[in-house]
Design an enzyme around this catalytic site. Sequence first.
Site, PDB file in Angstrom:
ATOM      1  N   SER A  29       0.867  -1.186   0.000  1.00 51.60           N
ATOM      2  CA  SER A  29       0.000   0.000   0.000  1.00 51.60           C
ATOM      3  C   SER A  29       0.900   1.231   0.000  1.00 51.60           C
ATOM      4  O   SER A  29       2.103   1.134   0.295  1.00 51.60           O
ATOM      5  CB  SER A  29      -0.890   0.007   1.244  1.00 51.60           C
ATOM      6  OG  SER A  29      -0.091   0.204   2.402  1.00 51.60           O
ATOM      7  N   ASP A  86      -0.686  -1.535  -4.195  1.00 45.98           N
ATOM      8  CA  ASP A  86      -2.073  -1.772  -3.793  1.00 45.98           C
ATOM      9  C   ASP A  86      -2.791  -0.422  -3.643  1.00 45.98           C
ATOM     10  O   ASP A  86      -2.277   0.477  -2.965  1.00 45.98           O
ATOM     11  CB  ASP A  86      -2.046  -2.520  -2.448  1.00 45.98           C
ATOM     12  CG  ASP A  86      -3.398  -3.049  -2.032  1.00 45.98           C
ATOM     13  OD1 ASP A  86      -4.249  -3.281  -2.918  1.00 45.98           O
ATOM     14  OD2 ASP A  86      -3.599  -3.249  -0.818  1.00 45.98           O
ATOM     15  N   HIS A  87      -3.934  -0.273  -4.251  1.00 50.46           N
ATOM     16  CA  HIS A  87      -4.716   0.975  -4.178  1.00 50.46           C
ATOM     17  C   HIS A  87      -3.876   2.223  -4.465  1.00 50.46           C
ATOM     18  O   HIS A  87      -3.833   3.158  -3.653  1.00 50.46           O
ATOM     19  CB  HIS A  87      -5.397   1.124  -2.811  1.00 50.46           C
ATOM     20  CG  HIS A  87      -6.456   0.099  -2.593  1.00 50.46           C
ATOM     21  ND1 HIS A  87      -7.684   0.169  -3.197  1.00 50.46           N
ATOM     22  CD2 HIS A  87      -6.455  -1.041  -1.875  1.00 50.46           C
ATOM     23  CE1 HIS A  87      -8.400  -0.894  -2.841  1.00 50.46           C
ATOM     24  NE2 HIS A  87      -7.673  -1.642  -2.055  1.00 50.46           N
ATOM     25  N   ASP A 142      -6.230   2.912  -8.302  1.00 49.61           N
ATOM     26  CA  ASP A 142      -7.555   2.940  -7.700  1.00 49.61           C
ATOM     27  C   ASP A 142      -8.226   4.275  -8.018  1.00 49.61           C
ATOM     28  O   ASP A 142      -8.086   5.250  -7.281  1.00 49.61           O
ATOM     29  CB  ASP A 142      -7.439   2.733  -6.183  1.00 49.61           C
ATOM     30  CG  ASP A 142      -8.804   2.700  -5.509  1.00 49.61           C
ATOM     31  OD1 ASP A 142      -9.813   2.964  -6.206  1.00 49.61           O
ATOM     32  OD2 ASP A 142      -8.865   2.430  -4.301  1.00 49.61           O
ATOM     33  N   HIS A 178     -12.432  -3.991   3.493  1.00 51.92           N
ATOM     34  CA  HIS A 178     -11.125  -4.227   4.115  1.00 51.92           C
ATOM     35  C   HIS A 178     -11.301  -4.384   5.621  1.00 51.92           C
ATOM     36  O   HIS A 178     -12.197  -3.790   6.212  1.00 51.92           O
ATOM     37  CB  HIS A 178     -10.205  -3.039   3.862  1.00 51.92           C
ATOM     38  CG  HIS A 178      -9.780  -2.902   2.429  1.00 51.92           C
ATOM     39  ND1 HIS A 178      -9.950  -1.748   1.714  1.00 51.92           N
ATOM     40  CD2 HIS A 178      -9.195  -3.786   1.586  1.00 51.92           C
ATOM     41  CE1 HIS A 178      -9.474  -1.932   0.484  1.00 51.92           C
ATOM     42  NE2 HIS A 178      -9.017  -3.154   0.373  1.00 51.92           N
ATOM     43  N   GLY A 179     -10.436  -5.155   6.221  1.00 54.26           N
ATOM     44  CA  GLY A 179     -10.481  -5.324   7.677  1.00 54.26           C
ATOM     45  C   GLY A 179     -11.493  -6.395   8.069  1.00 54.26           C
ATOM     46  O   GLY A 179     -11.967  -7.161   7.219  1.00 54.26           O
ATOM     47  N   ASN A 235      -6.968 -10.614  -2.276  1.00 52.96           N
ATOM     48  CA  ASN A 235      -6.055  -9.823  -1.437  1.00 52.96           C
ATOM     49  C   ASN A 235      -6.277 -10.095   0.044  1.00 52.96           C
ATOM     50  O   ASN A 235      -7.415 -10.044   0.524  1.00 52.96           O
ATOM     51  CB  ASN A 235      -6.308  -8.332  -1.660  1.00 52.96           C
ATOM     52  CG  ASN A 235      -5.954  -7.876  -3.056  1.00 52.96           C
ATOM     53  OD1 ASN A 235      -5.592  -8.679  -3.915  1.00 52.96           O
ATOM     54  ND2 ASN A 235      -6.050  -6.591  -3.290  1.00 52.96           N
ATOM     55  N   ASN A 274      -4.654  -8.922   3.840  1.00 52.17           N
ATOM     56  CA  ASN A 274      -3.746  -8.054   4.583  1.00 52.17           C
ATOM     57  C   ASN A 274      -3.978  -8.186   6.091  1.00 52.17           C
ATOM     58  O   ASN A 274      -3.130  -8.676   6.826  1.00 52.17           O
ATOM     59  CB  ASN A 274      -3.949  -6.591   4.122  1.00 52.17           C
ATOM     60  CG  ASN A 274      -2.963  -5.635   4.759  1.00 52.17           C
ATOM     61  OD1 ASN A 274      -1.987  -6.053   5.360  1.00 52.17           O
ATOM     62  ND2 ASN A 274      -3.216  -4.348   4.637  1.00 52.17           N
TER      63      ASN A 274
END
Length: 288
Positions: free
Chosen positions: A50, A85-86, A106, A178-179, A230, A232
Site C-alpha cells: 500500500s 495496492d490501491h 484505484d 477491508h479489515g 487480497n 492483509n
Amino acid sequence: MALVSAKEMLEKARDGKYAVGQFNINNLEWTKSILQTAEELRSPVILGVSEGAGKYMTGFKTVAAMVKAMIEELKITVPVALHLDHGTYEGCYKCIEAGFSSIMFDGSHFPIDENIEKTKELVKVCKKHKMSLEAEVGAIGGEEDGVIGKGECANPDECKKIADLGVTMLAAGIGNIHGKYPENWEGLSFETLAAVKEKVGDMPLVLHGGTGIPTDMIKKAISLGVAKINVNTECQLSFQEATRKYIEEGKDLVGKGFDPRKLLAPGCEAIKATVREKMEIFGSIGKA
Ligand code: 13P
C-alpha cells in the site's frame, strides 16, 4: 527468478479455476515469511504494497530493491509479482520508476469518466514496461491506510468500460470490505459478481478484503471468475496474536529472548501459517 508481471499467473489461475493470493507486506519479516511459504508450497504469489506501507519502508525504491535482492538471496523460483495496492495516480508512476512489476490504479473515487481517462493512460504506460495493471470500479468498503471506501457494489456497465481499456485485472466492489467483517455483514453479492463477469468475459477479477470471508464464499467467487484475492489484515492479526503470546508468557525475559530475531520469530511463523492456509483455500499450491 526476476519479478514477473501478474498477467500470466492470473490468466493461468482463471483458466485453472483457482486464485493467486496477494499478501500485503510491511517490512522485511513479512516479505521473507510470504516468499518462503510460496516457495515451499510451489505457489505463485503477489506481494502487495500500500502507499502507506511503502512510505513506512522509506519509499518504493527501498521496497523494490529489498524484494529483488531477497528473491535472489533466498533462491526463490516461483513467480513473484511486486504490486502497488490501491495506488494513487502519482503513486503509480513512482512504482513504475522504482521497478515494481505490477500496479493497481484505484480510480474508484473519481467520477467514472476521470477513472477511465487516467486508467487508459496507465494502460499504455504499463504495456510499454510490460507491467500488469489492476483497475477498480465500485469502492471496496472499510478503511485501509487512510483510504476509506463505502463498500458499494460495482456497476457492471462501468466495469465493462474499464475492462475494455485493456487492463490486466479488475477489482469490482461486490459488498467486500477491508479489515474485519461486521457481525451484520450481508456477505458477498454473487449477483453483482455474475453480472460483472457476464459483461467483462475473460478478464481476471480481483477480490479485495480477503480477511474473514468464509471458505464457501471464496470458492464460489473463484468459480465466478475471481483469480486474485487480497489478504492483509489476517496476517497482521496472526502476527499480533503470536507476538502477544510470546511476551505474555514472559519469553522475552528469558535468556536472549529480547533479541529481535527471537522476539519476531513467533509472529513470522504465524504469518507463514496464515499464508499457507489461504493458499490451500485459494487452490494455488503446486501451481508455480
Ligand atoms: P484485508 O485487509 O481485509 O485482508 O484486505 C486486503 C486488501 O484488500 C488489500 O487491498
